[in-house]
Motif scaffolding. Structure first.
Motif, short mmCIF file in Angstrom:
data_model
loop_
_atom_site.label_atom_id
_atom_site.label_comp_id
_atom_site.label_asym_id
_atom_site.label_seq_id
_atom_site.Cartn_x
_atom_site.Cartn_y
_atom_site.Cartn_z
N GLY A 123 -16.53 102.25 162.35
CA GLY A 123 -16.29 102.14 163.93
C GLY A 123 -17.60 101.99 164.60
O GLY A 123 -18.56 101.00 164.19
N SER A 124 -17.94 102.38 165.87
CA SER A 124 -18.51 101.95 166.84
C SER A 124 -19.21 102.90 167.75
O SER A 124 -18.30 103.84 168.15
N GLY A 125 -20.36 102.92 168.21
CA GLY A 125 -20.69 103.75 169.20
C GLY A 125 -20.60 103.01 170.52
O GLY A 125 -21.18 103.52 171.54
N GLN A 126 -19.51 102.10 170.61
CA GLN A 126 -18.98 101.64 171.74
C GLN A 126 -17.47 101.99 171.98
O GLN A 126 -16.81 101.79 173.19
N ALA A 127 -16.97 102.67 170.97
CA ALA A 127 -15.70 103.16 171.15
C ALA A 127 -15.58 104.57 171.89
O ALA A 127 -16.74 105.20 171.89
N GLU A 128 -14.64 104.87 172.44
CA GLU A 128 -14.60 106.06 173.21
C GLU A 128 -14.65 107.23 172.24
O GLU A 128 -14.25 107.13 171.08
N THR A 129 -15.18 108.24 172.58
CA THR A 129 -14.69 109.58 171.71
C THR A 129 -13.80 109.95 171.52
O THR A 129 -13.24 110.32 170.02
N GLU A 130 -12.56 110.04 172.13
CA GLU A 130 -11.13 109.92 171.97
C GLU A 130 -10.78 109.09 170.68
O GLU A 130 -10.20 109.40 169.84
N GLU A 131 -11.38 107.91 170.78
CA GLU A 131 -10.93 106.75 169.68
C GLU A 131 -11.60 107.25 168.52
O GLU A 131 -10.87 107.32 167.34
N THR A 132 -12.72 107.69 168.34
CA THR A 132 -13.38 107.95 166.76
C THR A 132 -12.79 109.30 166.53
O THR A 132 -12.66 109.21 165.53
N TYR A 133 -12.54 109.89 167.43
CA TYR A 133 -11.98 111.55 167.18
C TYR A 133 -10.59 111.17 166.32
O TYR A 133 -10.32 111.85 165.22
N ILE A 134 -9.90 110.17 166.87
CA ILE A 134 -8.39 109.97 166.17
C ILE A 134 -8.57 109.38 164.82
O ILE A 134 -7.91 109.93 163.78
N ALA A 135 -9.83 108.51 164.79
CA ALA A 135 -9.70 107.90 163.51
C ALA A 135 -10.27 108.78 162.54
O ALA A 135 -9.87 108.80 161.13
N ASN A 136 -11.21 109.57 162.88
CA ASN A 136 -11.74 110.59 161.98
C ASN A 136 -10.77 111.43 161.51
O ASN A 136 -10.77 111.70 160.30
N LYS A 137 -9.94 111.97 162.34
CA LYS A 137 -8.64 112.86 161.82
C LYS A 137 -7.92 112.05 160.73
O LYS A 137 -7.40 112.70 159.90
N LEU A 138 -7.58 110.87 161.25
CA LEU A 138 -6.74 110.29 160.34
C LEU A 138 -7.28 110.09 158.88
O LEU A 138 -6.72 110.11 157.69
N PHE A 139 -8.76 109.38 158.69
CA PHE A 139 -9.19 109.10 157.52
C PHE A 139 -9.80 110.38 156.85
O PHE A 139 -9.55 110.36 155.51
N LYS A 140 -10.54 111.14 157.42
CA LYS A 140 -11.06 112.33 156.69
C LYS A 140 -10.13 113.38 156.66
O LYS A 140 -9.97 114.13 155.46
N GLY A 141 -9.12 113.45 157.74
CA GLY A 141 -8.38 114.78 157.35
C GLY A 141 -6.94 114.34 156.96
O GLY A 141 -6.42 115.35 156.48
N HIS A 142 -6.39 113.08 156.92
CA HIS A 142 -5.11 112.85 156.49
C HIS A 142 -5.05 111.86 154.98
O HIS A 142 -4.60 112.21 154.10
N ILE A 143 -5.84 110.83 155.21
CA ILE A 143 -5.87 110.07 154.02
C ILE A 143 -6.84 110.55 153.21
O ILE A 143 -6.55 110.53 151.98
N GLY A 144 -7.82 111.31 153.49
CA GLY A 144 -8.44 111.98 152.55
C GLY A 144 -9.66 111.28 151.96
O GLY A 144 -10.12 111.61 151.10
N THR A 145 -10.38 110.25 152.74
CA THR A 145 -11.60 109.82 152.32
C THR A 145 -12.80 109.87 153.42
O THR A 145 -12.50 109.97 154.63
N ASN A 146 -13.95 109.91 152.96
CA ASN A 146 -15.09 110.27 153.92
C ASN A 146 -15.76 108.71 153.98
O ASN A 146 -16.96 108.66 154.51
N ASN A 147 -15.00 107.62 153.59
CA ASN A 147 -15.78 106.39 153.55
C ASN A 147 -15.63 105.98 155.14
O ASN A 147 -14.54 105.19 155.52
N PHE A 148 -16.23 106.84 156.02
CA PHE A 148 -15.95 106.71 157.60
C PHE A 148 -17.36 106.30 157.78
O PHE A 148 -17.99 107.35 158.28
N GLU A 149 -17.50 105.29 158.49
CA GLU A 149 -18.72 105.10 158.92
C GLU A 149 -18.68 104.32 160.38
O GLU A 149 -17.66 104.04 161.01
#
Lengths: 81, 146, 750
Positions: free
Chosen positions: C137-163
């Motif tokens: 992701g990006s430091g130019q994305a909105e907080t809301e966008e990063t939050y949704i992605a975080n929730k999807l990848f770390k919380g549901h898909i189950g990977t911390n390969n999230f940078e």
């Protein structure tokens, strides 16, 4: 029909008097006194010749006028005719 | 576009009129200039401004930055800018004058200043100025050319 | 007004203008007459967070101006911001989804594209496990966008390969704040700039990279010429225009200078002994040491020693230390010159050291303020937990309690969140290159230009199943994509940005997205649904719903934002956390009495209590001085450093669409010192080749007294000359941030 604007500059303290006289000229509209002694004048005239006559008239016939400086002229209507 | 061309031609017709006035009233024009400052009331400049539809930058290759070229072509102006506040904080030529091709403005308007300087937005109706450049030099930005 | 009246008015106006009078319209009336409405927003570019008024007419953004109510920029904008509105309708905007078919990107429907993404991700997850997919992701994305992605990848898909790209710019600052103060992000704020009497600017070209803050510094200097501005930077930059002293070290050898300054501060008695006694611990990085042991450690760092290491004048070091020490106030600013280093965290520590030793922290005019490069690196990524080792609300993945708290808010079993941190950016793209990561979702960033040592990573990015959600095409990254998803741009979506000074600001949606573009949040929710996780995302009907859930993750945390719901953010010019309640004004200095989280009971009369540390004490570090990963040698005698110019932002996907900005700096170049140039027979505008162990680049030489001798500078904006083919991918062992700022190079005339 042409529309032209000009600045009529008067001697200090005479702007109001000149303004009153300018307002009597047909097809001339004034837009107030600015920066002490500058009067904004817009004239509707038929051709350039008439504009020359008008400015000469203002210069020569109205007391205390220092200068008449044209600033704008609109030819559009004439072209479209 | 056609209309614009016609209008520009029309302005050419006006030139003899201005020549007439300029000759007839040199003295009074000078008085006017003295009274309200040389930047204003200059009839020929006014003619140029009102008549110009879009200013044109000389056709050059544009391979280097505005400043790099103008340092050689117009060193005085480039120097004035460089030493001004705009020079210090790097607000380049193009910010006020455009890039020279898609946009070129010889005499920038107040609206352009306000975009960056909105706190300085002035209600000119109560002043004797009509634009930022009534008081500020365009390149040094100094007030009344102090 | 009929036509005749109009013509007369025009004529009168022209006359009025000639004598300096505006006859008819006030600006606001002119706007109203022209049908323009103005809306409060935030600039899309750097991390300063300038308030911007956006002019909208007939459903289009037609103009911008600085927001004079904003305390950040007080109405000023820099040249990038000035032209921002032109970017919205740029020709290079991506207007519809595209899918790679037979090697070519072709137009597709949203349904087709999203189905393909979901199917492929599902296939990879099921076959290779969740760690075979990744998000970048990006430091130019909105907080809301990063939050949704975080929730999807770390919380549901189950990977911390999230940078996210903040790893490449801010990670060392995070490391510095965490190790020194126990909590990320600055203690003070921009307010301190207006009261500081000494500015120490280290590795930051503030004039070009944070112009609006530079304006503020220039204004200070103009009003009070007695204030001192000290620069430590291998390169002279436009920032020098206001400098009183420039220390120009060899790239990568500035640690000793900061230690030497600390030594003089201690020796000559500029320390705040009371503050040190109450609020400071000392450490050698492994264990606690005493103040005396720290003093012993400093003994080595005489001005002469540091001057020799860095090849500078020892007197300048003494002068800088005295100015800093004797002044009642001081602010230090730094950016990539400090962060993008293999010892970036250490350098951050050493800067904080100076402020802790002198007590110049947590009071007006004093701060060690890390300037951020992106508009929402702080807000979305650092606070939002958008990296492989963190979770929202300044939480850590390795902390079981933190995982439990976030799992509860995400309404997932805590077992969904992998307790092991994922791969940091360089490791992640190495895994892509090795084929271990088989599907990658990139949002709002351009890694195929911004990663260091690009050659190593490009093939992997081409081979992996690459989904790119971006507002622009082509970029170096979209060219490699398998699926392109058109994203809504600034002003086409609402959301929150959090800038350098802990300030969160709201941006409204003012116009409809161009073409078929969609809000990134909407795209991610769509993906979650197609992957079978729709239930936990379906309550996100608007960005505000997302923000409200995110706020829960900040409740009671050091970055408490509970007092900053949309309704309040829409009214105010942003709020600086901690802001725990809606009647709280926000916090100027953390860890002090004005901070709502300040524990008076524990502080027991102390001026500052660093509540991120168990005993409330910040740490002064005795870090060894270490040079760069790749020092110069006989074969590669130049130090190459990369950076930016004022008119462009990062990979130019935005600024490259504005002709005026392109004109300002039309093409790539390499800066070389006139003495080096003379020795090598290089003249200005000659074509030269810059060569490193990783690649080479043909560039135009710019012979200029900016880089010090034996130093080359290449701005990295241009995709046709990828500066990152040259850079090294060595990274800081703590922050994992790569050393973009120093590698060894040679230069030859072509």
């Amino acid at each position: 029909m042409l529309i032209s604007s000009m600045i009529v500059k008067t001697r200090p303290g005479k702007a109001e008097t000149v303004l009153t006289q300018l307002q009597k000229i047909p097809r001339v509209t004034t837009y107030g006194v600015h920066r002490g002694n500058n009067i904004i004048v817009v004239a509707e005239i038929h051709d350039i010749k008439q504009l020359e006559n008008l400015t000469a008239f203002i210069m020569e016939s109205i007391d205390d006028v220092l200068s008449v400086s044209p600033t704008y002229i609109n030819f559009e209507d004439e072209i479209q005719e | 576009m056609k209309q614009k061309t016609r209008l520009n031609l029309a302005w050419l017709m006006l030139i003899p009129v201005f020549v007439f006035w300029a000759c007839a009233q040199t003295e009074t024009a000078q008085q006017l200039n003295q009274a309200i400052g040389p930047e204003q009331a200059m009839v020929p400049a006014q003619l140029a401004e009102a008549g110009a539809e879009q200013d044109e930058h000389p056709d050059v290759e544009f391979t280097e930055s505005c400043y790099d070229c103008h340092r050689e072509e117009t060193p005085e102006v480039a120097e004035l800018w460089h030493n001004s506040m705009h020079g210090v904080v790097n607000v380049g030529c193009f910010v006020c004058h455009g890039d020279g091709t898609t946009e070129f403005v010889v005499r920038p308007t107040t609206e352009r200043c306000i975009a960056c300087h909105s706190p300085k937005e002035v209600d000119f109706s109560n002043t004797e100025a009509s634009s930022c450049f009534s008081c500020h030099n365009g390149h040094t930005l100094k007030f009344h050319n102090e | 007004m009929d036509r005749r009246e109009f013509l007369k008015a025009t004529a009168a106006s022209a006359a009025a203008a000639s004598i300096g009078v505006d006859l008819f319209l006030k600006p606001s009336q002119a706007d109203a007459a022209a049908g323009v409405t103005w809306h409060k927003s935030v600039c899309r570019f750097c991390g300063v967070g300038c308030g911007m008024m956006v002019g909208v007419k007939d459903g289009k953004v037609v103009s911008v101006k600085g927001d004079k109510e904003s305390t950040v920029n007080r109405g000023f904008l820099c040249v990038k911001g000035f032209y921002l509105y032109k970017v919205i309708t740029a020709k290079s905007r991506l207007r519809y989804p595209m899918i790679r078919k037979n090697g070519k990107l072709v137009r597709a429907s949203w349904d087709e594209a999203m189905d393909l993404v979901a199917t492929k991700f599902r296939e990879v997850i099921d076959r290779y496990g969740p760690d075979a997919v990744a998000f970048y992701g990006s430091g130019q994305a909105e907080t809301e966008e990063t939050y949704i992605a975080n929730k999807l990848f770390k919380g549901h898909i189950g990977t911390n390969n999230f940078e996210g790209n903040p790893r490449l710019c801010m990670a060392s600052a995070v490391g510095g704040y965490l190790t020194t103060f126990g909590a990320d992000e600055p203690v003070g704020s921009y307010d301190d700039l207006d009261e500081a009497e000494v500015f120490l600017i280290v590795g930051s070209n503030t004039a070009e990279c944070h112009p609006v803050l530079f304006d503020r510094i220039v204004e200070r200097k103009t009003k009070d010429p007695h204030i001192k501005i000290i620069i430590i930077d291998p390169r002279k930059t436009p920032t020098d225009r206001v400098a009183d002293l420039h220390i120009q070290p060899i790239p990568g050898y500035d640690l000793a200078i900061l230690h030497a300054m600390a030594r003089i501060i201690v020796k000559e008695g500029y320390t705040d002994e009371q503050f040190i006694k109450e609020s400071v611990n000392f450490s050698d990085g492994k264990k606690k040491i005493s103040y005396e042991e720290y003093k012993q450690f400093l003994e080595k760092f005489t001005p002469e020693y540091a001057a020799k290491v860095a090849d500078v004048n020892p007197d300048d070091i003494v002068k800088a230390a005295r100015w800093f020490g004797q002044s009642p106030t001081a602010v230090t600013l730094w950016t990539m010159g400090v962060n993008q280093r293999t010892r970036g965290v250490w350098l951050n520590n050493l800067i904080h050291n100076l402020h802790l030793l002198t007590g110049k922290i947590g009071k007006p005019g004093c701060d060690s303020l890390s300037l951020t490069g992106q508009p929402n690196a702080c807000g979305g990524v650092r606070e939002g937990g958008g990296l492989a080792h963190i979770l929202p609300g300044h939480r850590k993945i390795v902390n079981p309690q933190h995982r439990k708290e976030i799992a509860a808010i995400w309404k997932v079993p805590v077992s969904n969140i992998n307790p092991k941190p994922g791969k940091h950016t360089i490791a992640l793209f190495e895994a892509v290159a090795k084929g271990e990561i088989k599907a990658l979702y990139v949002m709002c960033t351009n890694p195929a230009q911004s990663l260091p040592n690009l050659k190593k990573f490009l093939k992997g990015m081409k081979d992996v199943f690459l989904v790119v959600a971006d507002a622009f095409h082509p970029t170096e990254t979209t060219k490699l994509a398998d699926v392109l998803l058109p994203a809504a741009f600034w002003s086409e979506k609402e959301g929150v940005y959090g800038c350098t000074e802990r300030r969160s600001q709201y941006m409204p949606k003012l116009v409809e997205p161009l073409g078929e573009a969609r809000w990134d949040g909407d795209i991610l929710i769509d993906l979650a649904r197609r992957l079978g996780y729709g239930k936990n995302f379906e309550h996100f009907k608007t960005p505000e719903d997302v923000w409200n859930e995110y706020l829960l993750t900040t409740k009671g945390r050091d970055m408490d934002l509970m007092g900053a719901p949309y309704w309040r953010l829409k009214k105010v010019r942003g709020l600086r956390w901690p802001v725990p309640t809606t009647d709280h004004p926000g916090t100027r200095h953390r860890f002090t009495e004005g901070d709502p989280l300040f524990p008076k009971d524990k502080a027991k009369g102390r001026r500052m209590y660093f509540y991120g540390k168990p005993d409330g004490r910040a740490v002064v570090f005795a870090r060894p001085d270490k040079g760069p990963e790749e020092p110069t040698d006989a074969e590669y005698p130049f130090a190459l450093t990369t950076g930016r110019v004022l008119e462009h932002f990062h990979t130019m996907t935005m600024t490259g669409t504005v002709p005026q900005l392109v004109r300002a700096v039309p093409g790539p170049y390499v800066e070389i010192n006139p003495k080096d140039a003379a020795r090598l027979g290089i003249a200005d505008r000659d074509t030269v080749k810059v060569i490193t162990r990783r690649g080479e680049l043909e560039l135009t030489a710019r012979v200029i007294d900016r880089p010090r001798e034996k130093t080359l500078f290449v701005p990295w904006h241009w995709s046709e000359k990828l500066a990152n083919l040259l850079t090294i991918d060595a990274f800081d062992p703590g922050s994992k941030e790569p050393e973009y700022k120093v590698c060894a190079a040679k230069i030859v005339k072509v």
